[in-house]
Structure formats: C-alpha cells, structure tokens
Motif scaffolding. Structure first.
Motif, PDB file in Angstrom:
ATOM      1  N   PHE A  42       0.849  -1.182   0.000  1.00  0.00           N
ATOM      2  CA  PHE A  42       0.000   0.000   0.000  1.00  0.00           C
ATOM      3  C   PHE A  42       0.886   1.233   0.000  1.00  0.00           C
ATOM      4  O   PHE A  42       1.594   1.500   0.966  1.00  0.00           O
ATOM      5  N   TRP A  43       0.866   1.995  -1.075  1.00  0.00           N
ATOM      6  CA  TRP A  43       1.665   3.216  -1.183  1.00  0.00           C
ATOM      7  C   TRP A  43       0.760   4.415  -0.961  1.00  0.00           C
ATOM      8  O   TRP A  43      -0.356   4.473  -1.469  1.00  0.00           O
ATOM      9  N   ASN A  44       1.277   5.377  -0.226  1.00  0.00           N
ATOM     10  CA  ASN A  44       0.566   6.630   0.017  1.00  0.00           C
ATOM     11  C   ASN A  44      -0.785   6.416   0.688  1.00  0.00           C
ATOM     12  O   ASN A  44      -1.759   7.097   0.380  1.00  0.00           O
ATOM     13  N   TRP A  45      -0.850   5.461   1.571  1.00  0.00           N
ATOM     14  CA  TRP A  45      -2.048   5.187   2.359  1.00  0.00           C
ATOM     15  C   TRP A  45      -1.757   5.594   3.794  1.00  0.00           C
ATOM     16  O   TRP A  45      -0.609   5.589   4.229  1.00  0.00           O
ATOM     17  N   PRO A  46      -2.805   5.866   4.566  1.00  0.00           N
ATOM     18  CA  PRO A  46      -2.573   6.066   6.001  1.00  0.00           C
ATOM     19  C   PRO A  46      -2.174   4.732   6.629  1.00  0.00           C
ATOM     20  O   PRO A  46      -2.330   3.664   6.015  1.00  0.00           O
ATOM     21  N   ASP A  47      -1.645   4.765   7.845  1.00  0.00           N
ATOM     22  CA  ASP A  47      -1.280   3.522   8.537  1.00  0.00           C
ATOM     23  C   ASP A  47      -2.474   2.574   8.582  1.00  0.00           C
ATOM     24  O   ASP A  47      -3.620   3.003   8.785  1.00  0.00           O
ATOM     25  N   LEU A  48      -2.200   1.289   8.382  1.00  0.00           N
ATOM     26  CA  LEU A  48      -3.269   0.290   8.438  1.00  0.00           C
ATOM     27  C   LEU A  48      -3.674   0.081   9.892  1.00  0.00           C
ATOM     28  O   LEU A  48      -2.829  -0.143  10.755  1.00  0.00           O
TER      29      LEU A  48
END
Length: 72
Positions: A42-48
């Motif tokens: 996951f690129w440029n996503w908030p923390d999972l």
C-alpha cells in the motif's frame, strides 16, 4: 526454507504426526512442491489499523500473516 535454498536439503516437521520430512517430498494436492508468499503493498495510504489487519487476516482463512511497516 533458507536452509533448503542454501544447501539443497532440509526437512520440515509434519504438524500432524511430528515426523520430519524432506522438503521436496512434501505433497501439496498433487503438486510436487509448493511454496508461496502473498504480499500486499500500500503506497501513500494512512497507517493500516489493527481492525483492518485483523479483517484481512480473517479473509485469508487462518493462514499466518506478518505485518511489515516501511519500505523493503
């Protein structure tokens, strides 16, 4: 796996009977050898979130999962 990759020989203990079996001798639904690693990036996503990770683990039908943070 590392031992098998490095040396060409390794054993794995059967979770059902605890017998050590050579890696190439394991049978996986008629396939002579089967190993895999499923990964999601996951690129440029908030923390999972923990909830997201738990839900994803649940969808994988009990398979072990590992969470790696950062770029590899």
């Amino acid at each position: 796996m590392r031992t098998w990759y490095d040396t060409g020989a390794a054993t794995v203990e059967c979770p059902a009977c605890t017998t050590a079996v050579a890696v190439p001798d394991w049978a996986w639904d008629e396939a002579p050898l089967a190993f895999g690693c499923l990964g999601f990036e996951f690129w440029n996503w908030p923390d999972l979130t923990d909830a997201f990770r738990a839900r994803l683990t649940g969808l994988l039908d009990g398979h072990r999962t590992a969470y790696l943070w950062g770029k590899l």
